[in-house]
Each structure stands twice: as structure tokens, then as C-alpha cells.
Scaffold this active site. Structure first.
Site, mmCIF file in Angstrom:
data_model
loop_
_atom_site.group_PDB
_atom_site.id
_atom_site.type_symbol
_atom_site.label_atom_id
_atom_site.label_comp_id
_atom_site.label_asym_id
_atom_site.label_seq_id
_atom_site.Cartn_x
_atom_site.Cartn_y
_atom_site.Cartn_z
ATOM 1 C CG ASP A 143 10.774 -7.361 -110.024
ATOM 2 O OD1 ASP A 143 10.239 -8.473 -109.907
ATOM 3 O OD2 ASP A 143 10.675 -6.677 -111.046
ATOM 4 C CG ASN A 148 9.304 1.613 -118.892
ATOM 5 O OD1 ASN A 148 9.673 0.449 -118.833
ATOM 6 N ND2 ASN A 148 8.999 2.322 -117.817
ATOM 7 C CG HIS A 187 10.440 -1.990 -116.605
ATOM 8 N ND1 HIS A 187 9.443 -1.262 -115.998
ATOM 9 C CD2 HIS A 187 9.945 -3.244 -116.720
ATOM 10 C CE1 HIS A 187 8.409 -2.035 -115.764
ATOM 11 N NE2 HIS A 187 8.683 -3.235 -116.194
ATOM 12 C CD GLU A 225 10.057 1.739 -114.070
ATOM 13 O OE1 GLU A 225 10.196 1.303 -115.223
ATOM 14 O OE2 GLU A 225 8.947 1.931 -113.546
#
Ligand code: GLP
Length: 242
Positions: free
Chosen positions: A67, A136, A138, A143
Site C-alpha cells: 500500500d 481493527n 486490517h 479497512e
């Protein structure tokens, strides 16, 4: 999933680096999928040591990163381009022409994402994908949401991710709100996956990823469906898994 229990962060880093080193030794022209974040920094430091000792040769290796923040120039210290050069590429003999990240400075999201999918296709897919884990759940910047996305896409970062990543920036307002990330489909197409996890604060996310239901609300949970995943985690991160 194979879970390798490490004593602490350094032990996790050594174990993970050994798995990547084995890949590079066994297939010198392999494609490595690489990750950023604080967790893999020690792993990269171990790989640099391996190169300096003469045990590892990266001259045939190609890399594709997961990313990149949208809108950050490569020269920005917080860009993942900068991170990869600072932690790995500048210290080993990988050919810079064979290192790839999404182009964060391409303002046209569709173009940035389809260009990156073409890059991944052109290198022939990923042999070993290294991943970190977000609080979370990810992976990359995929996400929590209602779906698993296949290819590279532009993501609006969640408040939790912005908050977690603000430590790298002067202020929370400087954290980019969008990023380009490899999709779950591409991650799942890697032949092997290695996920590194450290610290008690990651224990709930790791429990959900490994033992919870497979749901896009915890994107890492999809890894339960992959046939060759190794989790290297320290005791603190594994504290909620029996
Ligand atoms: C970032 C990256 C992820 C990384 C995650 C965890 O948001 N996009 O690829 O895995 O954060 O980072 P850390 O290892 O610093 O906890």
C-alpha cells in the site's frame, strides 16, 4: 494456519526473517510482497544483517508493496516508498527497478489502482506475502467493511487507523485520509503468506483474525481460507489465544 510463538519482538523478527530468507535462498528470483508499519522493521533489520553477512542475495528479487498513502510524495518520510528505502532497499542489493509500490502521487485513483494491478500481474504474482495486522484487523489498508475487495483500490482510512498512524506525523491533521491498497483477492493469491504480530494491543485483532468468524468486519479473518499462512507472533499478541 500455522502459528509460531515467539518470546518477544526480537524473537518474532528473527523467526519471520528466517522464513523470508529461506524463500530468497530457495528461489533467488522470487517475488516478495512487502509490508510497512512498525511491526516488520525488526524483520527487515534481520534481513539486512543476512545480506551484510553474505548469506542473502537480493539481486534477483522483485518486490511489490501492499500500500501507499494517497497524496504523499516519495520524499516524505512518512511515505511507504521512503519507509521501504530507509528500512530495506537502500541496505541490500535489490535492484531499485524491481521494487514496486502504488504511486501515491497519482491523483486519479482509478488509474493508480489499475496501473498497480498491471504491475502485480506483470511480475507474475507473489511468492511470499508479508503482512502486519492493524488494530481493527486490517491487512494492507483493507479497512473493516461489508465486503472483501479483490484488486487494488482507494480506501478512506478509518478514524482508528488515522489515530494509530498519527505517531509518524507532526500532527493528526497531516495524516493522509486516503490510501491505495492491494486488495484482499490479490493478497489471497500469494502462494505463501507470513503475518507478523507483536504486542498486547494487537491480541484482540489477532484472536479475531485467527479464531473469529470469517467476515469483512475483520479483513484478516479471510486468511483462514488460505492454504499456506504462517503467523509469527509474540506471547503478548497471542495472549488471548489458547
Ligand atoms: C498500517 C499499514 C499496515 C500495517 C498496519 C499495522 O496501517 N498500512 O500494512 O500492517 O498499519 O502497523 P503497525 O505494525 O505499525 O502496528
Amino acid at each position: 494456519m500455522k502459528i509460531i510463538r515467539a518470546k518477544d519482538y526480537n524473537d518474532m523478527s528473527r523467526k519471520a526473517a528466517n522464513i523470508i530468507a529461506a524463500q530468497v535462498i530457495l528461489k533467488p528470483d522470487c517475488v516478495l510482497g512487502l509490508a510497512t508499519g512498525s511491526t516488520p522493521i525488526g524483520t527487515y533489520a534481520e534481513l539486512v544483517k543476512g545480506y551484510e553477512n553474505g548469506d542473502l542475495d537480493f539481486s534477483g528479487v522483485t518486490s511489490v508493496n501492499l500500500d501507499e498513502y494517497k497524496g504523499l510524495p516519495r520524499t516524505a518520510e512518512q511515505s511507504y516508498y521512503y519507509f521501504m528505502h530507509d528500512n530495506l532497499f537502500s541496505h541490500v542489493n535489490i535492484d531499485p527497478a524491481n521494487t514496486n509500490l502504488p504511486d501515491g502521487m497519482e491523483p486519479d485513483s482509478e488509474k493508480a489502482c489499475s496501473d498497480y494491478d498491471k504491475v502485480i500481474e506483470s511480475v507474475g504474482g507473489v511468492d511470499l506475502q508479508l503482512l502486519g495486522l492493524g488494530h481493527n484487523g486490517h491487512i494492507g489498508f483493507n479497512e473493516p467493511g461489508d465486503v472483501f475487495k479483490y484488486g487494488t483500490h482507494c480506501v478512506k482510512l478509518t478514524d482508528r487507523t488515522i489515530d494509530a498512524n498519527k505517531r509518524f506525523f507532526d500532527s493528526i491533521d497531516d495524516v493522509p485520509r486516503y490510501a491505495y491498497t492491494m486488495g484482499i483477492g490479490t493478497i489471497m493469491s500469494a502462494k505463501k503468506i507470513l503475518i507478523v504480530v507483536s504486542g498486547e494491543d494487537k491480541a484482540p485483532a489477532l484472536r479475531d483474525a485467527v479464531c473469529g468468524p470469517i467476515t469483512p468486519a475483520c479483513q484478516a479473518s479471510v486468511l483462514q481460507l488460505h492454504g499456506d499462512v504462517t503467523v509469527v507472533a509474540d506471547e503478548a499478541a497471542l495472549s488471548l489465544i489458547k
